[in-house]
Structures are given as C-alpha cells and as structure tokens.
Design a protein around this motif. Sequence first.
Motif, short mmCIF file in Angstrom:
data_model
loop_
_atom_site.label_atom_id
_atom_site.label_comp_id
_atom_site.label_asym_id
_atom_site.label_seq_id
_atom_site.Cartn_x
_atom_site.Cartn_y
_atom_site.Cartn_z
N GLU A 132 0.89 -1.25 0.00
CA GLU A 132 -0.08 0.37 -0.07
C GLU A 132 0.92 1.32 -0.22
N PHE A 133 1.73 1.61 0.83
CA PHE A 133 3.00 2.26 0.96
C PHE A 133 3.71 2.92 -0.79
N TYR A 134 3.99 1.98 -1.12
CA TYR A 134 4.46 1.84 -2.32
C TYR A 134 3.55 1.77 -3.29
N GLY A 135 2.35 1.55 -3.33
CA GLY A 135 1.33 2.43 -4.53
C GLY A 135 1.50 1.31 -6.01
N MET A 136 1.64 -0.14 -5.75
CA MET A 136 1.86 -0.81 -6.92
C MET A 136 0.80 -0.69 -7.23
N ASP A 137 0.31 -1.52 -6.78
CA ASP A 137 -1.18 -1.08 -7.58
C ASP A 137 -1.76 0.21 -8.71
N THR A 138 -1.67 0.89 -7.60
CA THR A 138 -1.87 2.33 -8.08
C THR A 138 -1.04 2.86 -9.67
N LEU A 139 0.43 2.60 -9.37
CA LEU A 139 1.73 2.81 -10.30
C LEU A 139 1.24 2.15 -11.46
N TRP A 140 0.95 0.69 -11.17
CA TRP A 140 0.51 -0.04 -12.75
C TRP A 140 -0.87 -0.02 -13.44
N LYS A 141 -1.90 1.15 -12.92
CA LYS A 141 -3.47 1.14 -12.71
C LYS A 141 -4.24 1.16 -15.17
N ASP A 142 -3.43 1.59 -15.10
CA ASP A 142 -3.00 1.94 -16.43
C ASP A 142 -2.92 0.71 -17.77
N ALA A 143 -2.19 -0.27 -16.51
CA ALA A 143 -1.97 -1.56 -17.33
C ALA A 143 -3.23 -2.42 -17.24
N PRO A 144 -3.27 -3.22 -18.40
CA PRO A 144 -3.83 -4.48 -18.22
C PRO A 144 -3.34 -5.94 -17.40
N VAL A 145 -4.97 -5.75 -17.09
CA VAL A 145 -4.45 -6.93 -15.53
C VAL A 145 -4.30 -8.23 -16.63
N VAL A 146 -3.88 -9.59 -16.33
CA VAL A 146 -3.59 -10.69 -16.95
C VAL A 146 -4.73 -11.37 -16.21
N GLU A 147 -5.48 -12.08 -16.89
CA GLU A 147 -5.95 -13.24 -15.80
C GLU A 147 -5.25 -14.82 -15.97
N TYR A 148 -5.22 -15.61 -14.72
CA TYR A 148 -3.62 -16.11 -14.38
C TYR A 148 -5.06 -17.68 -14.08
#
Length: 116
Positions: free
Chosen positions: A100-116
């Motif tokens: 949360e502190f480093y915001g990894m998910d907001t940093l790449w919010k515009d990147a497509p999420v790949v289903e696994y």
Amino acid sequence: MVANDAMELARMCARAADDAKAENVRVYDLRGMSSLTDFMVVCTGLSVPHLRAVIRELEEAVREKAGALPTYVEDTPVALWSVVDYIDVMVHIMGQETREFYGMDTLWKDAPVVEY
C-alpha cells in the motif's frame, strides 16, 4: 523470450504464488509501458515466514514446470518486500502495508490485468 512464453511464465508465477496462499495476486501486462519488464506479478504475503514460503514455492514450481531459474532474487522478506526477477517477468512479494505504501497497484493502474 517470446511474448507468449513470457505471458505463460507470468501466469505460472501467479498460480504458484496463489498456491502458496499469497493474497491479492495480480499480473500486469507492461509491454509498451515499461522498459524494465514485460509482465509484473504483485502479491501479498502475510508474514516474514509466509513471504519466504511464497518465494521458495514459486521458484520450485517455475523450475519444475518451465525449467526456468530467476536471474536475480532480492530475498529480503524481513523488509516485507522481495523480488524474483526472470527478466521478462518480475515478481514482487510484499507485505500488505509495504504494498500500500509504495502503491504498486496504483502505479500500474493503466496496465491491463492478465488472468491466470
């Protein structure tokens, strides 16, 4: 590595992290967005022993299934952030507060999420 191979490796890493009970596993497709890597796998470990277990199980699963070894492993679970680097795929295993502190998910919010 061919893009489809890198995507499959990213999916394999995500499944291994999920099998190790990592939480909030995400695979981001960074092709064309980052010069560092093509795919970023981000997941959360619940404690230092859990982060170590995720790293160990992920490396073992990828080695057994794909014969791939990481180029680099930043194995510092005490810092609640470790990285397993396969060049075209980078896996970040983080504690919840660190993520949360480093915001990894907001940093790449515009990147497509790949289903696994």
